[in-house]
Design a protein around this motif. Structure first.
Motif, PDB file in Angstrom:
ATOM      1  N   ASP A 148     101.459  57.583  19.362  1.00  0.00           N
ATOM      2  CA  ASP A 148     101.834  59.005  19.470  1.00  0.00           C
ATOM      3  C   ASP A 148     100.637  59.875  19.827  1.00  0.00           C
ATOM      4  OD1 ASP A 148     104.437  58.393  18.866  1.00  0.00           O
ATOM      5  OD2 ASP A 148     104.293  58.948  16.745  1.00  0.00           O
ATOM      6  N   LYS A 183     102.219  53.105  15.362  1.00  0.00           N
ATOM      7  CA  LYS A 183     103.032  54.220  15.861  1.00  0.00           C
ATOM      8  C   LYS A 183     102.200  55.503  15.957  1.00  0.00           C
ATOM      9  CE  LYS A 183     107.482  56.519  15.220  1.00  0.00           C
ATOM     10  NZ  LYS A 183     106.981  57.881  15.456  1.00  0.00           N
ATOM     11  N   LEU A 206     110.261  50.530  17.321  1.00  0.00           N
ATOM     12  CA  LEU A 206     109.893  51.759  16.615  1.00  0.00           C
ATOM     13  C   LEU A 206     110.434  53.035  17.249  1.00  0.00           C
ATOM     14  CD1 LEU A 206     106.095  50.916  16.061  1.00  0.00           C
ATOM     15  CD2 LEU A 206     108.041  50.357  14.573  1.00  0.00           C
ATOM     16  N   TYR A 211     106.530  48.907  20.560  1.00  0.00           N
ATOM     17  CA  TYR A 211     106.981  50.247  20.180  1.00  0.00           C
ATOM     18  C   TYR A 211     108.399  50.522  20.694  1.00  0.00           C
ATOM     19  CZ  TYR A 211     107.332  55.348  20.384  1.00  0.00           C
ATOM     20  OH  TYR A 211     107.769  56.647  20.264  1.00  0.00           O
TER      21      TYR A 211
END
Length: 337
Positions: free
Chosen positions: A15, A11, A78, A74
């Protein structure tokens, strides 16, 4: 199944790469993580994530970047899609005015999406090919202008303002409207223009300014029957490093100009559809992702909001924005219905 640490690493890399477009190495990752982990351990974990196919190693750096499979993991496991309350309020204000036509709401939505995402947006209006013309109403404003309302079998309405180069009498306008209603009601939208040619002699025999009115109605029907596909922010792709290669940019622009591509992308049954890189068969470019959101305008009519950009796009923010925008538009039509 990823461990909590592997999940956090994946993650964090996604990002960071979304923000910078730069591969993330273990040293940079150490400064980003809130947990204390050695560089050697991070390299080992990144290698495992690479073995899983979630990360990729570039040729120009020792860092890793997310793969299409990594982005898919993702968005499915997530992603948090909470939209900032300030953005919600701003969108509500934009759509506060309750008298938008279908065309206006589609164009406005398209512009807002491209501005707020800094990417390219595409909005599809309702598909008209399966609909028939039910009725035409016309409201004269003066001798040189009038507002015409087309109503379809799905209850969809489209407004068109006519501006004439010469004076047209109220009688001519009403006679023309009556003839069109008598002979076009029940005609598929896609066939209306051809049928207009058939009734042209009738118009010329009963209406003084028949040529002016014929041209006005024909051009309105052509516009009504065409695909309601609007694109905004295509130039935003110029600022994405993924499309610095002019050939890739040309290829993407070619897709953006093809309305049939967007109809294919809008055929998904899901309310939100996320096509990432290589799993997108309609636009076969590995660095391109498309997010699509349905807008339910009535029981029988749907539109589509779309955002097109690099696979590096911030999926959580864009999905949240599109979901909220779709809700605002649906509420607007429900209140007006």
């Amino acid at each position: 199944m990823l461990t909590p640490r592997q999940t956090l690493i994946l993650k964090t890399i996604i990002d960071e790469f979304t923000k910078t477009a730069e591969p993330v190495g273990s040293k940079r990752l150490m400064t980003l993580l809130e947990i204390s982990v050695s560089s050697a351990t991070l390299r080992n974990e990144m290698a495992i994530l690479e073995d899983y196919g979630l990360l990729e190693k570039t040729h120009t750096s020792s860092g890793r970047i997310p793969s299409s499979k990594g982005y898919r993991y993702y968005v499915e496991n997530l992603m948090d899609t909470q939209l900032d309350s300030g953005v919600q309020n701003a969108l509500s204000e934009v759509f506060k005015e309750r008298h938008y036509t279908m065309e206006e709401i589609v164009v406005k939505s398209c512009d807002i999406l491209s501005q707020m995402t800094n990417l390219t947006s595409v909005v599809l209006g309702p598909e008209t090919s399966s609909q028939t013309l039910q009725h035409i109403q016309i409201f004269p404003i003066n001798e040189r202008s009038a507002v015409c309302v087309f109503i379809t079998s799905h209850g969809h309405t489209e407004n068109k303002t006519f501006h004439f180069d010469e004076n047209v009498s109220l009688k001519d306008i009403q006679t023309c409207c009556n003839i069109l209603n008598d002979h076009l009601a029940g005609t598929p939208i896609s066939e209306v223009v051809n049928k207009m040619d058939e009734i042209r002699p009738m118009l010329s025999s009963q209406v003084s300014r028949h040529e002016i009115l014929f041209q006005a109605f024909t051009s309105a029907f052509v516009k009504f029957a065409s695909d309601n596909v609007y694109t905004s922010g295509a130039s935003n792709m110029l600022y994405q490093p993924e499309f610095a290669d002019i050939e890739k940019l040309k290829q993407l622009m070619k897709f953006l100009e093809d309305s049939s591509v967007w109809r294919q992308l809008g055929s998904s049954n899901e309310d939100i559809s996320i096509r990432i890189g290589t799993d997108n068969q309609v636009i076969p470019m590995e660095n391109v992702s498309v997010i699509t959101s349905k807008i339910k305008l009535s029981n029988e009519e749907e539109g589509q909001l779309m955002v097109v950009g690099p696979t590096r796009m911030p999926y959580n923010k864009i999905v949240a924005l599109m979901e909220y925008m779709a809700k605002v538009i649906e509420d607007l039509y429900r209140d007006d219905g």
